[in-house]
Design a protein around this motif. Sequence first.
Motif, PDB file in Angstrom:
ATOM      1  N   ARG A   1       9.481  -2.031  -7.813  1.00 25.75           N
ATOM      2  CA  ARG A   1       8.663  -0.824  -7.664  1.00 25.75           C
ATOM      3  C   ARG A   1       7.912  -0.836  -6.333  1.00 25.75           C
ATOM      4  O   ARG A   1       7.813   0.163  -5.653  1.00 25.75           O
ATOM      5  CB  ARG A   1       7.653  -0.704  -8.806  1.00 25.75           C
ATOM      6  CG  ARG A   1       8.263  -0.387 -10.130  1.00 25.75           C
ATOM      7  CD  ARG A   1       8.811   1.011 -10.179  1.00 25.75           C
ATOM      8  NE  ARG A   1       7.802   2.005  -9.830  1.00 25.75           N
ATOM      9  CZ  ARG A   1       8.027   3.306  -9.753  1.00 25.75           C
ATOM     10  NH1 ARG A   1       9.235   3.760  -9.986  1.00 25.75           N
ATOM     11  NH2 ARG A   1       7.066   4.137  -9.448  1.00 25.75           N
ATOM     12  N   LEU A   2       7.347  -2.045  -5.997  1.00 28.54           N
ATOM     13  CA  LEU A   2       6.584  -2.132  -4.750  1.00 28.54           C
ATOM     14  C   LEU A   2       7.497  -1.929  -3.555  1.00 28.54           C
ATOM     15  O   LEU A   2       7.112  -1.310  -2.560  1.00 28.54           O
ATOM     16  CB  LEU A   2       5.868  -3.479  -4.657  1.00 28.54           C
ATOM     17  CG  LEU A   2       4.714  -3.663  -5.637  1.00 28.54           C
ATOM     18  CD1 LEU A   2       4.079  -5.023  -5.444  1.00 28.54           C
ATOM     19  CD2 LEU A   2       3.674  -2.572  -5.450  1.00 28.54           C
ATOM     20  N   LYS A  11       8.132   1.664  -3.014  1.00 23.97           N
ATOM     21  CA  LYS A  11       6.983   2.327  -2.392  1.00 23.97           C
ATOM     22  C   LYS A  11       6.779   1.868  -0.951  1.00 23.97           C
ATOM     23  O   LYS A  11       5.864   2.312  -0.284  1.00 23.97           O
ATOM     24  CB  LYS A  11       5.705   2.034  -3.186  1.00 23.97           C
ATOM     25  CG  LYS A  11       5.726   2.619  -4.575  1.00 23.97           C
ATOM     26  CD  LYS A  11       5.101   3.979  -4.605  1.00 23.97           C
ATOM     27  CE  LYS A  11       5.199   4.575  -5.996  1.00 23.97           C
ATOM     28  NZ  LYS A  11       4.708   5.940  -6.046  1.00 23.97           N
ATOM     29  N   GLN A  57       5.747  -1.067   0.008  1.00 21.61           N
ATOM     30  CA  GLN A  57       4.607  -1.963   0.209  1.00 21.61           C
ATOM     31  C   GLN A  57       5.042  -3.342   0.692  1.00 21.61           C
ATOM     32  O   GLN A  57       4.212  -4.133   1.110  1.00 21.61           O
ATOM     33  CB  GLN A  57       3.818  -2.120  -1.097  1.00 21.61           C
ATOM     34  CG  GLN A  57       3.079  -0.871  -1.527  1.00 21.61           C
ATOM     35  CD  GLN A  57       1.826  -0.623  -0.702  1.00 21.61           C
ATOM     36  OE1 GLN A  57       1.380  -1.479   0.028  1.00 21.61           O
ATOM     37  NE2 GLN A  57       1.273   0.566  -0.821  1.00 21.61           N
ATOM     38  N   ARG A  92     -11.368  -3.428   1.771  1.00 23.11           N
ATOM     39  CA  ARG A  92     -11.315  -2.027   1.355  1.00 23.11           C
ATOM     40  C   ARG A  92     -11.203  -1.111   2.573  1.00 23.11           C
ATOM     41  O   ARG A  92     -10.382  -0.200   2.592  1.00 23.11           O
ATOM     42  CB  ARG A  92     -12.600  -1.717   0.572  1.00 23.11           C
ATOM     43  CG  ARG A  92     -12.677  -0.325   0.035  1.00 23.11           C
ATOM     44  CD  ARG A  92     -12.307  -0.297  -1.427  1.00 23.11           C
ATOM     45  NE  ARG A  92     -12.090   1.046  -1.905  1.00 23.11           N
ATOM     46  CZ  ARG A  92     -12.992   1.736  -2.591  1.00 23.11           C
ATOM     47  NH1 ARG A  92     -14.130   1.188  -2.889  1.00 23.11           N
ATOM     48  NH2 ARG A  92     -12.728   2.959  -3.003  1.00 23.11           N
ATOM     49  N   GLU A 104       1.593   5.262   4.749  1.00 22.48           N
ATOM     50  CA  GLU A 104       1.162   4.640   3.492  1.00 22.48           C
ATOM     51  C   GLU A 104       0.024   3.667   3.778  1.00 22.48           C
ATOM     52  O   GLU A 104      -0.006   3.028   4.822  1.00 22.48           O
ATOM     53  CB  GLU A 104       2.326   3.859   2.862  1.00 22.48           C
ATOM     54  CG  GLU A 104       3.404   4.712   2.237  1.00 22.48           C
ATOM     55  CD  GLU A 104       3.058   5.125   0.817  1.00 22.48           C
ATOM     56  OE1 GLU A 104       2.161   4.506   0.230  1.00 22.48           O
ATOM     57  OE2 GLU A 104       3.684   6.084   0.319  1.00 22.48           O
ATOM     58  N   ASN A 105      -0.928   3.556   2.826  1.00 27.77           N
ATOM     59  CA  ASN A 105      -1.988   2.559   2.975  1.00 27.77           C
ATOM     60  C   ASN A 105      -1.476   1.205   2.506  1.00 27.77           C
ATOM     61  O   ASN A 105      -0.826   1.118   1.473  1.00 27.77           O
ATOM     62  CB  ASN A 105      -3.203   2.944   2.144  1.00 27.77           C
ATOM     63  CG  ASN A 105      -3.855   4.194   2.673  1.00 27.77           C
ATOM     64  OD1 ASN A 105      -3.611   5.272   2.165  1.00 27.77           O
ATOM     65  ND2 ASN A 105      -4.655   4.060   3.699  1.00 27.77           N
ATOM     66  N   TYR A 140      -2.171  -1.203   0.585  1.00 30.66           N
ATOM     67  CA  TYR A 140      -3.018  -1.770  -0.478  1.00 30.66           C
ATOM     68  C   TYR A 140      -2.545  -3.139  -0.923  1.00 30.66           C
ATOM     69  O   TYR A 140      -3.324  -4.083  -1.050  1.00 30.66           O
ATOM     70  CB  TYR A 140      -3.032  -0.841  -1.685  1.00 30.66           C
ATOM     71  CG  TYR A 140      -3.867   0.388  -1.483  1.00 30.66           C
ATOM     72  CD1 TYR A 140      -5.221   0.274  -1.186  1.00 30.66           C
ATOM     73  CD2 TYR A 140      -3.314   1.652  -1.584  1.00 30.66           C
ATOM     74  CE1 TYR A 140      -5.983   1.400  -0.987  1.00 30.66           C
ATOM     75  CE2 TYR A 140      -4.077   2.783  -1.387  1.00 30.66           C
ATOM     76  CZ  TYR A 140      -5.413   2.646  -1.088  1.00 30.66           C
ATOM     77  OH  TYR A 140      -6.168   3.756  -0.882  1.00 30.66           O
ATOM     78  N   VAL A 141      -1.238  -3.252  -1.185  1.00 32.32           N
ATOM     79  CA  VAL A 141      -0.732  -4.477  -1.796  1.00 32.32           C
ATOM     80  C   VAL A 141      -0.888  -5.690  -0.877  1.00 32.32           C
ATOM     81  O   VAL A 141      -1.419  -6.724  -1.301  1.00 32.32           O
ATOM     82  CB  VAL A 141       0.724  -4.285  -2.256  1.00 32.32           C
ATOM     83  CG1 VAL A 141       1.296  -5.581  -2.774  1.00 32.32           C
ATOM     84  CG2 VAL A 141       0.783  -3.215  -3.315  1.00 32.32           C
ATOM     85  N   VAL A 143      -4.628  -6.592  -0.801  1.00 32.51           N
ATOM     86  CA  VAL A 143      -5.144  -7.181  -2.041  1.00 32.51           C
ATOM     87  C   VAL A 143      -4.640  -8.606  -2.209  1.00 32.51           C
ATOM     88  O   VAL A 143      -5.393  -9.515  -2.577  1.00 32.51           O
ATOM     89  CB  VAL A 143      -4.746  -6.310  -3.249  1.00 32.51           C
ATOM     90  CG1 VAL A 143      -4.843  -7.105  -4.534  1.00 32.51           C
ATOM     91  CG2 VAL A 143      -5.629  -5.088  -3.319  1.00 32.51           C
ATOM     92  N   PHE A 179      -6.455 -10.953   0.404  1.00 33.63           N
ATOM     93  CA  PHE A 179      -7.868 -11.172   0.095  1.00 33.63           C
ATOM     94  C   PHE A 179      -8.042 -11.904  -1.223  1.00 33.63           C
ATOM     95  O   PHE A 179      -8.923 -12.756  -1.354  1.00 33.63           O
ATOM     96  CB  PHE A 179      -8.626  -9.846   0.099  1.00 33.63           C
ATOM     97  CG  PHE A 179      -8.903  -9.356   1.485  1.00 33.63           C
ATOM     98  CD1 PHE A 179      -7.902  -8.804   2.255  1.00 33.63           C
ATOM     99  CD2 PHE A 179     -10.160  -9.502   2.041  1.00 33.63           C
ATOM    100  CE1 PHE A 179      -8.140  -8.394   3.549  1.00 33.63           C
ATOM    101  CE2 PHE A 179     -10.416  -9.090   3.325  1.00 33.63           C
ATOM    102  CZ  PHE A 179      -9.401  -8.532   4.089  1.00 33.63           C
TER     103      PHE A 179
END
Lengths: 291, 215
Positions: free
Chosen positions: A39-40, A43, A45, A220, A231-232, A234-235, A238, A241
């Motif tokens: 899935r990632l 997207k 990511q 963030r 796309e941001n 995020y993955v 996260v 970090f």
Amino acid sequence: MSSSVLFDAPGPKARVRNRTYAVLGSAGLLALLGFVIYRLAIKGQLDGAMWDIFNYSGVRNSIANGIVSTLQAFAMAGVLSLLLAVLLAVARLSDHRAVSWVATSVIELFRAVPLLITIYVLWVGFFTSEPLWAVVIGLTLYNGAVQAEVLRAGILAVPRGQSEAAYALGMSKTQVMTTVLIPQAVRSMLPTIVSQLVVTLKDTSLGFVITYEELLYAGRQMANTILVDGENPYVPVVLVFGAIYVAMCLALSALANWIEKRGSRAKTGIKVVEAETATPEMGKAPGGPAA
Amino acid sequence: MNVLLDHLDLFRDGFIGTVSLTATSALLALVLGVLIAGFRVSPVPPLRVFGTLWVTLLRNTPLTLLFLVAFFVLPQIAFPGISSYVLGVLALGFYTSSFVCEAVRSGISTVALGQAEAARSLGMTFVQTLRMIVLPQATRTVLPPLSSIMIALTKNSAIAGAFNNPELFSVQKVLSDKGYNAMVIFVWVALAYLVLVFLISGLFRLLERRMEVAR
């Protein structure tokens, strides 16, 4: 694995069954992991470009700054909370009814109110332009109260003979507390105290709610402002970090376990509590608070 | 006093929000925690490894980071458009389950060895031993740490308020944004939390007393 009392040493049939479960369980977990990765990947990511952001010096700098300000808040709050803890614990054990009553209510109040709310109120009410102090003072109040209870349990767990002997030698109340009781209490409670410090370290991340620029806030910001192909990231952010936080906390927990092992080897006769028993809301340590 | 009376419905909704967040995620945490504790003592190695990983990872991650995972990463993987209440419950429940798991595991180790040995010699399987013999007896020693975990969960639910969930922290936020004195609101919100904390510890003390046996 015949060491567990919960199941027999597996015979041939059980071994086959366990192996089946093992294969099924692993397959299930791998399938879940595969689904997540699939899935990632869809997207985007997991694209190389997404992860390439960590090669930029600006990104690296903001991560480093985040770590520094997290550690700064942690160091200040850690030291101040321990000082406050000693003060509150001694005050709560005081013979003067009024002093012990005040200490008890301070401890109960700040233990019951969520840290986030304390920090937020400090920020809105007093330190609007200096979020660092709101975070540090909030952490100090909350963890000071919790550590005070840990310390008090430790002081109460010191055998009576110790303080009786000290009084018999003609020591004053202050002397008994500072030279006999507190050193032994700290020694026996050190693993729990360090475990609570791990909680303090994790809780510095609440600073991001009040825009204190610590590690999580940096993450963030990064995830919200950087755009890779629309796309941001995020993955990647996260994961990176999260890894940093887990590494920092594991290092501190390892310290707690090491102290516990070292303490149980020493022949001082002071029992050291288990680091593992530290729950998020510690305070009912062995020896227990007096009723 | 006026702040409370003028916004009584806001405070009521916030209180109910906190209670419902806490109750739902407590349920999730208890189920998951007991299950994972079972994994950690099971005879199947991959399950043990999974349990250990679960606990180590979740216990050493700040809850705020878990909230970020739930709100920004999870919708990318599955279920886009899920409500912020469910996401908050997931983050809180998963985080708390690791603490529940450790409490249950240390409770299991306090049950007298003879109990499990007797169960095994009667021919009970691992699941039967755990479900019918060991876990019921472990309950007694698990209750006190569980009470502290539940109180911590109640307070952690405030973080969900920072992520679009109506509860007591968001009451504080909304009212201070409206310009009321932060300290006055704080007093009322703190009072609400004190009530909740005393209720939970009272409930657990009641349970402990009912479980007590003379030995």
